[in-house]
Design a protein around this motif. Structure first.
Motif, PDB file in Angstrom:
ATOM      1  N   ILE A 278      70.885 -22.321 -26.438  1.00 12.51           N
ATOM      2  CA  ILE A 278      69.450 -22.107 -26.240  1.00 12.51           C
ATOM      3  C   ILE A 278      69.177 -20.633 -25.920  1.00 12.51           C
ATOM      4  CG2 ILE A 278      67.405 -22.751 -24.919  1.00 12.51           C
ATOM      5  CD1 ILE A 278      68.480 -25.015 -26.657  1.00 12.51           C
ATOM      6  N   ILE A 279      69.691 -20.164 -24.797  1.00  5.17           N
ATOM      7  CA  ILE A 279      69.401 -18.786 -24.365  1.00  5.17           C
ATOM      8  C   ILE A 279      69.926 -17.767 -25.365  1.00  5.17           C
ATOM      9  CG2 ILE A 279      69.728 -17.099 -22.526  1.00  5.17           C
ATOM     10  CD1 ILE A 279      67.914 -19.463 -21.810  1.00  5.17           C
ATOM     11  N   SER A 280      71.091 -18.031 -25.963  1.00  5.34           N
ATOM     12  CA  SER A 280      71.658 -17.068 -26.922  1.00  5.34           C
ATOM     13  C   SER A 280      70.728 -16.865 -28.115  1.00  5.34           C
ATOM     14  CB  SER A 280      73.031 -17.548 -27.397  1.00  5.34           C
ATOM     15  OG  SER A 280      72.914 -18.767 -28.117  1.00  5.34           O
ATOM     16  N   HIS A 281      70.001 -17.908 -28.518  1.00  6.80           N
ATOM     17  CA  HIS A 281      69.057 -17.772 -29.640  1.00  6.80           C
ATOM     18  C   HIS A 281      67.917 -16.827 -29.273  1.00  6.80           C
ATOM     19  CE1 HIS A 281      70.529 -20.637 -32.640  1.00  6.80           C
ATOM     20  NE2 HIS A 281      70.879 -21.431 -31.638  1.00  6.80           N
ATOM     21  N   TYR A 282      67.413 -16.943 -28.045  1.00  5.43           N
ATOM     22  CA  TYR A 282      66.351 -16.036 -27.613  1.00  5.43           C
ATOM     23  C   TYR A 282      66.843 -14.588 -27.614  1.00  5.43           C
ATOM     24  CZ  TYR A 282      63.233 -19.840 -26.194  1.00  5.43           C
ATOM     25  OH  TYR A 282      62.399 -20.930 -26.185  1.00  5.43           O
ATOM     26  N   ARG A 283      68.087 -14.396 -27.200  1.00  3.21           N
ATOM     27  CA  ARG A 283      68.646 -13.029 -27.223  1.00  3.21           C
ATOM     28  C   ARG A 283      68.692 -12.505 -28.661  1.00  3.21           C
ATOM     29  NH1 ARG A 283      72.445 -15.117 -23.165  1.00  3.21           N
ATOM     30  NH2 ARG A 283      71.990 -14.140 -21.159  1.00  3.21           N
ATOM     31  N   LYS A 284      69.107 -13.358 -29.599  1.00  5.02           N
ATOM     32  CA  LYS A 284      69.183 -12.927 -30.996  1.00  5.02           C
ATOM     33  C   LYS A 284      67.804 -12.578 -31.549  1.00  5.02           C
ATOM     34  CE  LYS A 284      73.281 -15.730 -31.961  1.00  5.02           C
ATOM     35  NZ  LYS A 284      73.786 -16.973 -32.623  1.00  5.02           N
ATOM     36  N   LEU A 285      66.772 -13.259 -31.035  1.00  5.17           N
ATOM     37  CA  LEU A 285      65.404 -12.963 -31.493  1.00  5.17           C
ATOM     38  C   LEU A 285      64.881 -11.651 -30.919  1.00  5.17           C
ATOM     39  CD1 LEU A 285      63.701 -16.485 -31.232  1.00  5.17           C
ATOM     40  CD2 LEU A 285      64.533 -15.341 -33.282  1.00  5.17           C
ATOM     41  N   GLY A 286      65.613 -11.071 -29.974  1.00  2.36           N
ATOM     42  CA  GLY A 286      65.193  -9.803 -29.378  1.00  2.36           C
ATOM     43  C   GLY A 286      64.526  -9.933 -28.028  1.00  2.36           C
TER      44      GLY A 286
ATOM     45  N   ARG B  98      60.545  -9.290 -37.035  1.00  2.00           N
ATOM     46  CA  ARG B  98      61.946  -9.722 -37.206  1.00  2.00           C
ATOM     47  C   ARG B  98      62.189 -11.050 -36.506  1.00  2.00           C
ATOM     48  NH1 ARG B  98      66.117  -9.284 -33.723  1.00  2.00           N
ATOM     49  NH2 ARG B  98      68.254  -9.313 -34.567  1.00  2.00           N
ATOM     50  N   ALA B  99      61.648 -11.194 -35.281  1.00  2.85           N
ATOM     51  CA  ALA B  99      61.833 -12.436 -34.532  1.00  2.85           C
ATOM     52  C   ALA B  99      61.179 -13.615 -35.249  1.00  2.85           C
ATOM     53  CB  ALA B  99      61.258 -12.279 -33.124  1.00  2.85           C
TER      54      ALA B  99
END
Length: 874
Positions: free
Chosen positions: A356-364, A427-428
């Motif tokens: 979950i949190i890692s996806h938010y990081r990838k979105l910036g 991008r996000a």
């Protein structure tokens, strides 16, 4: 021009002439705050009176500062004696004239306070080093003034001054004010004195005057008031009341101690006074331009400010920490038991971070350092509501929908968040769209792989594996999930659709748009979890048509244990086994690896079929027909309200179909993810069996009381007494079970002090909540706390539960309605209830305590209202 001996407080602007305290009071007066009238005897009066007696303060200060030990102490004592003998008659004439201008009666009592040149400064406060005289009579003011002059010449002042690298002699001005008839008094910090949090005003208070509080001789009442960024009070975070047996007050004859008739925890301040004081404290901070320490007092009418000094030992901390965040159990409470196993808690933390949190990081998205998504209190996991507010705002979403969709209470303290903009936002958005497309395209394939995984690790397939081989298989399953979990994309798809509907449907359909939307979402036939209900109705229809099955299930007394022998070769048993094949991996509290699966307790499902058979519950066909009719009617009403705006209808149907698709995917994801959990559970249970055989564990389920790392240590030969460790954790679990933990935590520092009572309130007989699935129903209450209560549920009863656990789905076919203490519109159970068309209201505070078995109620799930019918007269 000669420097004055006396100045009104409002004219004090030169720190070398009037000292820090008088400057602070002048600023308060200029800003319009209420300050007791008074004046300042300046440092010029101090210098000239001493000089007239042959005492030159700078020279004497340098002499004494150069000494040490007994010589210095003796020199200080000599200076103090000389100052007490100074002639001040001319000064007395001047301050008496100043007193007359205040128009106070001759019996007035006065406060005489220090205002040294090194006091209440931005760099140094010198708080508590100088004396204050309260309740001073007119005749004693001279002595009080000299005593304050003398207080400059004490060893502790020189020591403190030296530590602050101040080499020049401080000088003493004196503030004289009339005394306030204090009902309560104390000190307020505009920031938290320990953490530096700028949104927490800390207040210490005592009844009467604050002299005993300031000098530390009594325990004060302690309060922490949370304020907004604009300084508006929101709520009292902490309230610790001290034991007060007396108070200090002022009278015409001076100070006196008044004992209380009934010594108890008397609250010094009302909530209205707390909020007024907190707001004033933050206002003073704004005026001064820095955090302040405020002395205050309330008389019978209003608030007076006595002193404002800078806070020098603490700096404001604007870094958000876990302690600043708000936490909720709502989302976890739906799929986890009240007390999850230690192993499942560690699994949950890893899942949230990796999937979950890692996806938010990838979105910036920027995640503040030190913030976590989960914390645990008394064995219960809590979700960081503040963190998800921050993440949603950064992506341009509406965070107000979080509480509605996940359940729980709305966020009270709103953090400042800088949204992602420009190319970074574009991008996000593209990455989020790509993830949602991946879910739609790959979801069915990934779900099949999860189901196959459970087949691979059936118990009969792993019985030959050794401990070492079982551990190798367990280690494979962590990396196996990488790239296969689609939770984030599904949540994004559902949230996007609901946000669009939330933006347009109130205007298009009117205030009851949620009810209409909930109705058109039922009966799709694509929500796999809700299909359980139809499958149970199918089993009931088969049992009606098979005499042997019907006789077994309706026999009295009923003994379900030999059902396989009794129902051998029947069509019902074949259908029942297919049901267990499809749904036996589900459970109540199913996200916990320790929770037994339905396949482990098939008798509970048979009990539901038995009740449906005896009561004549609706057939599978009538259920589907009812759902279809309700959906068709609601769609027709929506189309009618949209009217001639054909493009609106196109937009609605496009997003409606998309929402139905993602709702279906959401439940399919949970359903198939439970196959993954089932595989883990099967491996762990077999591992537990072997460790019991080897004498390393007492019980098979002991394996769930160890973390992954601890299990590795045990198998590596760690010599710790693991049986004792697990025994202690079981005992701790029992202690936690006796605690009723809060569902929402807004101040982690005081979380252990929160008490959730279960007393039945008498109230008005009306309970309110959030509509989940529309409909109106009247019937008796059935409180369901555990699997034990399943067999008590009768058709048409209104179930009252803590959360909408998807594991309760088999009961929905019996229930007339559903009332839930916690839950949101996006919870898995809510989707199932809506799909089935079961009138449901969530977020009904105190429902488990207010409602009792057999009590008749009226549930209006369209308005979110529950009416408790009065008990019949005896």
């Amino acid at each position: 021009m000669a420097r004055p001996f006396i100045l009104p407080l409002s004219q004090c602007s030169d720190v070398d002439l009037t000292g820090g305290k008088a400057i602070g009071l002048a600023q308060l007066i200029a800003a319009g705050f209420s300050v007791p009238q008074g004046f300042c005897i300046t440092t010029e009066a101090y210098i000239q009176c001493l000089f007239a007696s042959g005492f030159i303060d700078n020279e004497e200060w340098l002499k004494v500062s150069a000494l040490s030990g007994n010589e210095q102490a003796s020199a200080f004592a000599d200076c103090r004696t000389r100052i007490r003998q100074v002639e001040t008659s001319q000064l007395t004439v001047q301050w008496r004239m100043a007193l007359q201008t205040l128009s106070r009666p001759s019996s007035e009592r006065w406060a005489v306070r220090s205002s040294a040149t090194n006091e209440d400064r931005a760099q140094t406060s010198f708080a508590g080093l100088y004396r204050t005289h309260l309740g001073v009579s007119l005749s004693d003011i001279d002595a009080a003034v000299k005593d304050l002059w003398v207080s400059l010449w004490e060893e502790r002042v020189v020591s403190y001054t030296a530590r602050q690298s101040q080499k020049t002699a401080p000088r003493m001005a004196v503030v004289i004010q009339w005394m306030v008839a204090a009902q309560s008094a104390g000190v307020a910090y505009s920031i938290h004195p320990v953490t530096g949090r700028p949104n927490q005003v800390t207040i210490n208070a005592v009844p009467g005057l604050a002299a005993s509080l300031v000098d530390g001789t009594v325990n004060p009442d302690q309060y922490v008031v949370e304020v907004t960024h604009e300084g508006q009070p929101m709520r009292v975070l902490k309230r610790i009341l001290a034991h007060h047996s007396q108070r200090l007050s002022v009278s015409k004859v001076g100070l006196r101690i008044e004992p209380f008739d009934d010594a108890t925890h008397i609250q010094s301040l009302t909530d209205a006074q707390l909020f007024s004081l907190a707001q004033t404290t933050k206002h003073v901070e704004q005026v001064f331009g820095h955090p302040i320490d405020l002395e205050w007092t309330f008389d019978a009418e209003h608030l007076w400010l006595i002193q404002a000094r800078p806070i020098t030992a603490v700096r404001p901390s604007f870094n958000l920490t876990n302690d600043d965040c708000e936490w909720s159990r709502a989302n976890f409470k739906e799929t986890l038991p009240e007390l999850p196993s230690l192993l499942s808690l560690s699994f949950l933390e890893r899942f949230m971070d990796r999937h979950i949190i890692s996806h938010y990081r990838k979105l910036g998205c920027r995640i503040p350092d030190g913030l976590t998504s989960i914390r645990v209190l008394t064995g219960r996991p809590y979700l960081n509501v503040t963190l998800f507010h921050i993440l949603v705002v950064q992506l341009g979403g509406d965070p107000s929908l979080n509480a509605e969709q996940m359940g729980g209470e709305p966020l009270q303290t709103i953090p400042k968040v800088r949204p992602i903009k420009g190319a970074a936002l574009a991008r996000a958005v593209w990455m989020m769209w790509a993830e949602m497309r991946r879910v739609e395209r790959s979801g069915p394939r990934l779900f099949r792989e999860m189901k196959d995984l459970a087949t691979t690790y059936r118990r009969e397939h792993i019985l030959h594996l050794s401990v070492e081989e079982l551990v190798l298989e367990l280690d494979k399953l962590g990396p196996w999930l990488e790239g296969r979990d689609v939770t984030f994309g599904i949540v994004g798809g559902v949230g996007q659709c609901l946000q669009i509907f939330n933006q347009f449907l109130p205007r298009w359909l009117g205030p009851d748009w949620r009810g209409l939307l909930n109705t058109v979402l039922q009966g799709q036939g694509t929500v796999i979890s809700a299909q359980q209900i139809v499958r149970l109705a199918e089993l009931t229809d088969i049992a009606r048509d098979e005499p042997a099955t019907g006789t077994f299930l309706t026999s009295e007394p009923w003994e379900p244990a030999p059902f396989r022998e009794a129902l051998a070769d029947t069509k019902f048993l074949q259908a029942f086994d297919r049901y267990l094949e499809d749904y036996g991996h589900r459970a109540v509290g199913e996200s916990d690896l320790m929770s037994p699966r339905l396949v482990d307790t098939p008798e509970s499902i048979l009990a539901i079929v038995r009740i449906q058979l005896i009561s004549g519950s609706p057939s599978q066909r009538s259920i589907l027909l009812r759902q279809g009719n309700a959906r068709t009617a609601a769609l027709a009403q929506i189309k009618q309200r949209i009217g001639w705006c054909y493009h609106r209808w196109i937009i609605f149907m496009w997003r409606y179909r998309k929402l139905c698709r993602f709702f279906s995917l959401r439940e399919a994801n949970r359903h198939h993810f439970m196959y993954y959990v089932m595989a883990l559970r099967t491996l762990l249970m077999r591992l537990g069996e072997l460790l019991v055989e080897q004498g390393r564990l007492h019980q098979i389920d002991d394996v769930f009381f160890l973390s992954d790392d601890e299990r590795a240590d045990l198998l590596a030969g760690d010599t710790r007494d693991w049986k004792a460790v697990i025994k202690a954790r079981r005992a701790e679990r029992e202690r936690y079970a006796a605690v009723e933990a809060p569902d929402t935590i807004r101040d982690w520092e005081t979380a252990n002090e929160q008490i959730v009572t279960s007393d039945k309130a008498e109230g008005s007989g009306i309970l309110l909540g959030t509509p989940i699935s529309v409909g109106t129903v009247t019937g008796p209450v059935r409180v369901v706390r555990s699997l034990v209560d399943w067999g008590k549920v009768l058709p048409g009863e209104i179930l009252v539960v803590p959360v909408i656990d998807p594991g309760l789905t088999p009961l929905f076919g019996l229930a007339g309605g559903l009332i839930v203490e916690m839950g949101g519109t996006l919870s898995h159970g809510a989707i199932i209830a809506r799909e089935y068309g079961l009138p449901t209201i969530a977020n009904v505070e105190g429902a488990m305590a207010r409602l009792a078995d057999g009590q008749r109620i009226i549930v209006d799930a369209g308005s979110g209202t529950i009416c408790i019918e009065p008990s019949p007269l005896p």
